[in-house]
Enzyme design. Structure first.
Site, PDB file in Angstrom:
ATOM      1  N   ARG A 169       0.930  -1.249  -0.047  1.00  0.00           N
ATOM      2  CA  ARG A 169      -0.316   0.228   0.117  1.00  0.00           C
ATOM      3  C   ARG A 169       1.026   1.152   0.364  1.00  0.00           C
ATOM      4  O   ARG A 169       2.277   1.816   0.379  1.00  0.00           O
ATOM      5  CB  ARG A 169      -0.805   0.099   1.360  1.00  0.00           C
ATOM      6  N   LYS A 203      -1.499  -2.103   7.842  1.00  0.00           N
ATOM      7  CA  LYS A 203      -3.120  -1.873   9.006  1.00  0.00           C
ATOM      8  C   LYS A 203      -2.584  -2.403  10.057  1.00  0.00           C
ATOM      9  O   LYS A 203      -2.380  -3.579  10.556  1.00  0.00           O
ATOM     10  CB  LYS A 203      -4.449  -2.018   8.110  1.00  0.00           C
ATOM     11  N   HIS A 212      -2.533   3.130  -6.094  1.00  0.00           N
ATOM     12  CA  HIS A 212      -3.657   1.611  -5.579  1.00  0.00           C
ATOM     13  C   HIS A 212      -3.146   0.449  -6.057  1.00  0.00           C
ATOM     14  O   HIS A 212      -3.795  -0.645  -5.590  1.00  0.00           O
ATOM     15  CB  HIS A 212      -4.762   1.783  -4.526  1.00  0.00           C
ATOM     16  N   ARG A 223      -0.514  -2.080  -6.656  1.00  0.00           N
ATOM     17  CA  ARG A 223      -0.869  -3.132  -5.744  1.00  0.00           C
ATOM     18  C   ARG A 223      -2.174  -3.848  -6.502  1.00  0.00           C
ATOM     19  O   ARG A 223      -2.102  -5.626  -6.111  1.00  0.00           O
ATOM     20  CB  ARG A 223      -1.083  -2.571  -4.502  1.00  0.00           C
ATOM     21  N   HIS A 263      -3.805  -9.365   4.026  1.00  0.00           N
ATOM     22  CA  HIS A 263      -4.919  -8.871   4.355  1.00  0.00           C
ATOM     23  C   HIS A 263      -5.669 -10.114   6.014  1.00  0.00           C
ATOM     24  O   HIS A 263      -4.679 -10.941   5.751  1.00  0.00           O
ATOM     25  CB  HIS A 263      -5.636  -9.778   3.145  1.00  0.00           C
ATOM     26  N   TYR A 268      -9.821 -10.478  -6.328  1.00  0.00           N
ATOM     27  CA  TYR A 268      -8.567 -10.589  -7.048  1.00  0.00           C
ATOM     28  C   TYR A 268      -9.470 -11.993  -8.053  1.00  0.00           C
ATOM     29  O   TYR A 268      -9.302 -12.026  -9.320  1.00  0.00           O
ATOM     30  CB  TYR A 268      -7.702 -11.204  -6.943  1.00  0.00           C
TER      31      TYR A 268
END
Length: 298
Positions: A151, A174, A242, A245, A268, A277
């Site tokens: 990211r 994150k 983004h 990515r 994730h 995806y």
């Protein structure tokens, strides 16, 4: 004469314009390729007068040949931009560059950015920086987003502690979750080249990617640079940092990566986030089918 013109062009890019090594290589290669085409097409030696007398038809013929060799829209636009700059250099203040409209990429539903478009985008962003070290920095950042799936905030969060680089990189994502991502040789080379050019030492604990005044590079600055480049290249408005990515993930999945491995690489928390995806890749395959199958539209 042709060799003399191209070598002078190289010196101008390196010394006067202070372009990055990557941009110099790309522009000089394009100029050499174009001059070789022109010598074959016109059946005579290429000199400054021949370049000044260039017609739009001849320039379109070059682009047509390059497209026939498999060049994508974004790279074709980049080559056209490089040729225009070369012609302005040769022609001087009185230069008249043939008006030829560059190729455009049609807009539609979200699709991954192709590798060809990623390189063209990164090159354009880098070459439009005032200083060579800033161009090398932006190239390195965009290579991290596409080559390692980071990211943009994760890339901006890297500091001097990651140096010297190895084959993997520890990334904090994150919720302060850390993960290990592999680094392609091309990504390591891009970061090393930036560090070598940067006027700011990569101190431990200090931001790896710096702004012009030495502070941490702002993600907004990268987004604006990408926005300008995609406009110049005719790329979709969905081509954002983004999106690189997303392209990393989609291309890995298309190459045979399993969802669990992809989940780890992307950081994730939930497999459900990674499963989007599969739909993106299916949409890409459907595009290939529609474009290639003779009965697809019936």
């Amino acid at each position: 004469m042709q060799h003399f013109l191209v070598q002078n062009w190289r010196k101008s890019l390196e010394v006067e314009q202070r372009r990055s090594a990557h941009t110099v290589r790309a522009y000089v290669t394009t100029a050499e390729r174009f001059c070789a085409f022109l010598a074959d097409y016109e059946g005579q030696a290429v000199d400054a007068d021949a370049l000044r007398a260039l017609t739009p038809a001849t320039l379109r013929a070059f682009l047509a040949r390059r497209r026939g060799e498999g060049l994508g829209n974004a790279s074709a636009a980049r080559e056209l931009s490089a040729i225009r700059a070369f012609l302005r250099f040769v022609g001087g203040k009185e230069a008249t560059v043939p008006l030829v409209k560059g190729p455009r990429v049609t807009k539609g539903v979200p699709r991954p950015v192709s590798p060809d478009e990623v390189v063209a985008l990164a090159e354009d962003v880098a070459e439009n920086r005032r200083e060579a070290w800033e161009g090398a920095r932006d190239w390195a950042v965009l290579m991290l987003l596409y080559g390692a799936g980071l990211r943009i905030g994760e890339a901006m969060g890297l500091n001097g502690d990651v140096l010297p680089l190895g084959e993997t990189l520890r990334v904090t994502g994150k919720r302060d979750k850390t993960r290990i991502v592999p680094l392609l040789p091309q990504v390591r080379e891009a970061i090393d080249a930036y560090v070598a050019l940067s006027p700011y030492p990569p101190d431990k604990g200090a931001p790896l990617f710096r702004g012009r005044r030495g502070g941490a590079l702002s993600p907004a600055l990268v987004r604006r640079a990408v926005q300008g480049a995609r406009g110049r290249l005719g790329l979709s408005e969905r081509t954002t940092p983004h999106a690189l990515r997303h392209s990393f993930a989609t291309h890995l999945l298309a190459g045979g990566a399993d969802l669990r491995s992809l989940q780890e690489l992307l950081g994730h928390a939930s497999l459900a986030s990674t499963q989007i995806y599969t739909a993106v890749d299916a949409a890409h395959l459907l595009d290939v089918y529609r474009n290639a199958h003779p009965r697809a539209e019936s």
